[in-house]
Write a protein that holds these residues in place. Structure first.
Motif, PDB file in Angstrom:
ATOM      1  N   ALA A 179     -19.692  20.307 -41.082  1.00  0.00           N
ATOM      2  CA  ALA A 179     -20.123  19.215 -40.205  1.00  0.00           C
ATOM      3  C   ALA A 179     -20.154  19.606 -38.734  1.00  0.00           C
ATOM      4  O   ALA A 179     -20.812  18.942 -37.929  1.00  0.00           O
ATOM      5  CB  ALA A 179     -19.217  18.001 -40.403  1.00  0.00           C
ATOM      6  N   THR A 180     -19.461  20.689 -38.356  1.00  0.00           N
ATOM      7  CA  THR A 180     -19.457  21.102 -36.951  1.00  0.00           C
ATOM      8  C   THR A 180     -20.792  21.692 -36.517  1.00  0.00           C
ATOM      9  O   THR A 180     -21.113  21.701 -35.321  1.00  0.00           O
ATOM     10  CB  THR A 180     -18.369  22.152 -36.674  1.00  0.00           C
ATOM     11  OG1 THR A 180     -18.694  23.380 -37.358  1.00  0.00           O
ATOM     12  CG2 THR A 180     -16.995  21.655 -37.115  1.00  0.00           C
ATOM     13  N   GLY A 181     -21.549  22.235 -37.455  1.00  0.00           N
ATOM     14  CA  GLY A 181     -22.813  22.880 -37.115  1.00  0.00           C
ATOM     15  C   GLY A 181     -22.661  24.272 -36.539  1.00  0.00           C
ATOM     16  O   GLY A 181     -23.661  24.899 -36.169  1.00  0.00           O
ATOM     17  N   VAL A 182     -21.441  24.794 -36.452  1.00  0.00           N
ATOM     18  CA  VAL A 182     -21.226  26.147 -35.922  1.00  0.00           C
ATOM     19  C   VAL A 182     -21.729  27.164 -36.941  1.00  0.00           C
ATOM     20  O   VAL A 182     -21.400  27.075 -38.128  1.00  0.00           O
ATOM     21  CB  VAL A 182     -19.724  26.375 -35.629  1.00  0.00           C
ATOM     22  CG1 VAL A 182     -19.456  27.830 -35.254  1.00  0.00           C
ATOM     23  CG2 VAL A 182     -19.263  25.444 -34.514  1.00  0.00           C
ATOM     24  N   PRO A 183     -22.534  28.153 -36.524  1.00  0.00           N
ATOM     25  CA  PRO A 183     -22.989  29.181 -37.461  1.00  0.00           C
ATOM     26  C   PRO A 183     -21.804  29.947 -38.062  1.00  0.00           C
ATOM     27  O   PRO A 183     -20.879  30.334 -37.344  1.00  0.00           O
ATOM     28  CB  PRO A 183     -23.847  30.099 -36.593  1.00  0.00           C
ATOM     29  CG  PRO A 183     -24.282  29.240 -35.444  1.00  0.00           C
ATOM     30  CD  PRO A 183     -23.134  28.320 -35.185  1.00  0.00           C
ATOM     31  N   VAL A 184     -21.854  30.140 -39.372  1.00  0.00           N
ATOM     32  CA  VAL A 184     -20.741  30.769 -40.084  1.00  0.00           C
ATOM     33  C   VAL A 184     -21.246  31.946 -40.903  1.00  0.00           C
ATOM     34  O   VAL A 184     -22.294  31.869 -41.554  1.00  0.00           O
ATOM     35  CB  VAL A 184     -20.022  29.761 -41.007  1.00  0.00           C
ATOM     36  CG1 VAL A 184     -18.899  30.453 -41.785  1.00  0.00           C
ATOM     37  CG2 VAL A 184     -19.471  28.585 -40.210  1.00  0.00           C
ATOM     38  N   LEU A 185     -20.476  33.019 -40.879  1.00  0.00           N
ATOM     39  CA  LEU A 185     -20.655  34.150 -41.786  1.00  0.00           C
ATOM     40  C   LEU A 185     -19.473  34.183 -42.734  1.00  0.00           C
ATOM     41  O   LEU A 185     -18.316  34.163 -42.294  1.00  0.00           O
ATOM     42  CB  LEU A 185     -20.732  35.468 -41.006  1.00  0.00           C
ATOM     43  CG  LEU A 185     -20.578  36.757 -41.831  1.00  0.00           C
ATOM     44  CD1 LEU A 185     -21.735  36.932 -42.803  1.00  0.00           C
ATOM     45  CD2 LEU A 185     -20.450  37.981 -40.907  1.00  0.00           C
ATOM     46  N   VAL A 186     -19.748  34.224 -44.025  1.00  0.00           N
ATOM     47  CA  VAL A 186     -18.721  34.459 -45.036  1.00  0.00           C
ATOM     48  C   VAL A 186     -18.934  35.876 -45.559  1.00  0.00           C
ATOM     49  O   VAL A 186     -19.984  36.196 -46.110  1.00  0.00           O
ATOM     50  CB  VAL A 186     -18.826  33.443 -46.192  1.00  0.00           C
ATOM     51  CG1 VAL A 186     -17.880  33.816 -47.334  1.00  0.00           C
ATOM     52  CG2 VAL A 186     -18.534  32.032 -45.692  1.00  0.00           C
ATOM     53  N   ALA A 187     -17.943  36.742 -45.340  1.00  0.00           N
ATOM     54  CA  ALA A 187     -18.044  38.136 -45.764  1.00  0.00           C
ATOM     55  C   ALA A 187     -16.778  38.514 -46.512  1.00  0.00           C
ATOM     56  O   ALA A 187     -15.671  38.141 -46.103  1.00  0.00           O
ATOM     57  CB  ALA A 187     -18.249  39.061 -44.560  1.00  0.00           C
ATOM     58  N   HIS A 188     -16.929  39.242 -47.591  1.00  0.00           N
ATOM     59  CA  HIS A 188     -15.764  39.611 -48.405  1.00  0.00           C
ATOM     60  C   HIS A 188     -16.080  40.833 -49.253  1.00  0.00           C
ATOM     61  O   HIS A 188     -17.248  41.182 -49.467  1.00  0.00           O
ATOM     62  CB  HIS A 188     -15.353  38.447 -49.319  1.00  0.00           C
ATOM     63  CG  HIS A 188     -16.447  38.003 -50.252  1.00  0.00           C
ATOM     64  ND1 HIS A 188     -16.680  38.599 -51.471  1.00  0.00           N
ATOM     65  CD2 HIS A 188     -17.386  37.023 -50.127  1.00  0.00           C
ATOM     66  CE1 HIS A 188     -17.707  38.007 -52.061  1.00  0.00           C
ATOM     67  NE2 HIS A 188     -18.151  37.053 -51.266  1.00  0.00           N
ATOM     68  N   GLY A 189     -15.027  41.465 -49.732  1.00  0.00           N
ATOM     69  CA  GLY A 189     -15.194  42.603 -50.616  1.00  0.00           C
ATOM     70  C   GLY A 189     -15.679  42.190 -51.991  1.00  0.00           C
ATOM     71  O   GLY A 189     -15.434  41.069 -52.439  1.00  0.00           O
ATOM     72  N   ASP A 190     -16.340  43.119 -52.667  1.00  0.00           N
ATOM     73  CA  ASP A 190     -16.822  42.808 -54.013  1.00  0.00           C
ATOM     74  C   ASP A 190     -15.701  42.781 -55.035  1.00  0.00           C
ATOM     75  O   ASP A 190     -15.904  42.339 -56.178  1.00  0.00           O
ATOM     76  CB  ASP A 190     -17.918  43.793 -54.439  1.00  0.00           C
ATOM     77  CG  ASP A 190     -17.474  45.254 -54.395  1.00  0.00           C
ATOM     78  OD1 ASP A 190     -16.317  45.540 -54.006  1.00  0.00           O
ATOM     79  OD2 ASP A 190     -18.298  46.125 -54.738  1.00  0.00           O
TER      80      ASP A 190
END
Length: 305
Positions: free
Chosen positions: A234-245
């Motif tokens: 709801a904040t509208g802040v751009p987000v990156l979700v990054a994680h190991g496989d």
């Protein structure tokens, strides 16, 4: 090529001891000074990073030189009670909201130093939970959020089960007994055998510097955190979700679903478990730099509107 060796992690690399050109600094926190490393001015903007439970600013060491060379000012932080940042003796002083307030204080200092420059926030693991709370509390302060190997809610599974044993160990023998127990468990993990001796010595030093209250409070905070994905979206802040496989904390499936619910950019880092900055630093740098470069520019006034 990253300082100290190969494209990605090798058994003889320096990991948390990777060479970097960053000055030790401190920022005011709600419970005392917060120790940090600062690479200095960057033409493209500032990045603020916090590590996870029992982690420290040095967990980002392999990223500092290449990100600085790419034009970013990078500030990495020990949270209260971690390594070189003092912390209170009360476990209740380590809630997510209080830790997020510390982080917001640092972010405001950085924003004042560069009011028109981008300010990006990154939290690794439990640091992602804290960073998320900071963004929800003040979404206009930062231009983006990266959740690196972090999850939608409190930790579950084998790592959470391990944390259940923390309290009795701390009561019986303090931080030292917890460290000794974890060292015994590490002997059964082949990955631990690849860690250079100098790095193992550093990891022991920093773990023993943790406050007992901090370990207790952060463990509770990490396992009891509710799902706040909708609030962040709801904040509208751009987000990156990054994680190991092969993440063994929050599962790749859980993080993939979180990215979908957020409408976030999603990157899977191949060859990584739960510490991409240490395990696959060059790949992590590429993903981060590409994401930050793609975040739409905005003025601080627009962010506050």
């Amino acid at each position: 090529m990253l300082p100290g060796g190969s494209e990605e992690t090798a058994p003889d690399d320096l990991r948390q001891l990777t060479r970097y050109d960053a000055a030790p600094v401190s920022f005011p926190g709600g419970a005392g000074p917060l120790a940090a490393l600062d690479t200095g001015a960057g033409a493209r903007g500032t990045v603020l990073m916090i590590a996870g439970f029992t982690g420290t600013k040095e967990d980002f060491a392999p990223l500092l030189a290449p990100l600085s060379a790419a034009g970013w000012r990078v500030v990495v932080l020990d949270q209260r009670g971690q390594y070189e940042s003092p912390g209170p003796d009360d476990p209740e002083a380590y809630t997510v909201d209080l830790l997020a307030a510390d982080l917001l204080g640092v972010a405001r200092v950085l924003r004042e130093e560069g009011p028109d420059a981008p300010l990006h926030l990154l939290g690794h693991s439990f640091g992602g939970i804290v960073a998320r709370a900071a963004v929800v509390a003040d979404p206009g302060l930062v231009d983006s959020l990266t959740l690196l190997a972090s999850g939608p809610a409190g930790l579950t599974g084998p790592r959470a089960e391990l944390l259940e044993h923390l309290a009795p160990l701390l009561a019986a023998g303090g931080v030292r007994l917890v460290h000794e127990t974890l060292e015994q468990l590490a002997l059964t993990d082949p990955r631990s055998q690849d860690v250079p001796v100098a790095v193992r010595e550093f990891l022991a030093t920093r773990f023993l510097a943790n406050t007992e209250a901090g370990l207790t409070g952060m463990a509770a905070a990490m396992t009891e955190e509710p799902d706040r994905v909708a609030e962040l979206a709801a904040t509208g802040v751009p987000v990156l979700v990054a994680h190991g496989d092969a993440d063994d904390a929050w599962t790749p499936a859980a993080q993939t679903d979180m990215a979908r619910r957020l409408g976030a950019r999603h990157e899977v880092l191949t060859g990584s478990v739960h510490s991409p900055a240490i395990e696959v630093p060059a790949q992590t740098v590429r993903v981060l730099d590409d994401f930050w470069a793609a975040v739409p520019a905005r003025t601080h006034q627009e962010a506050d509107a």
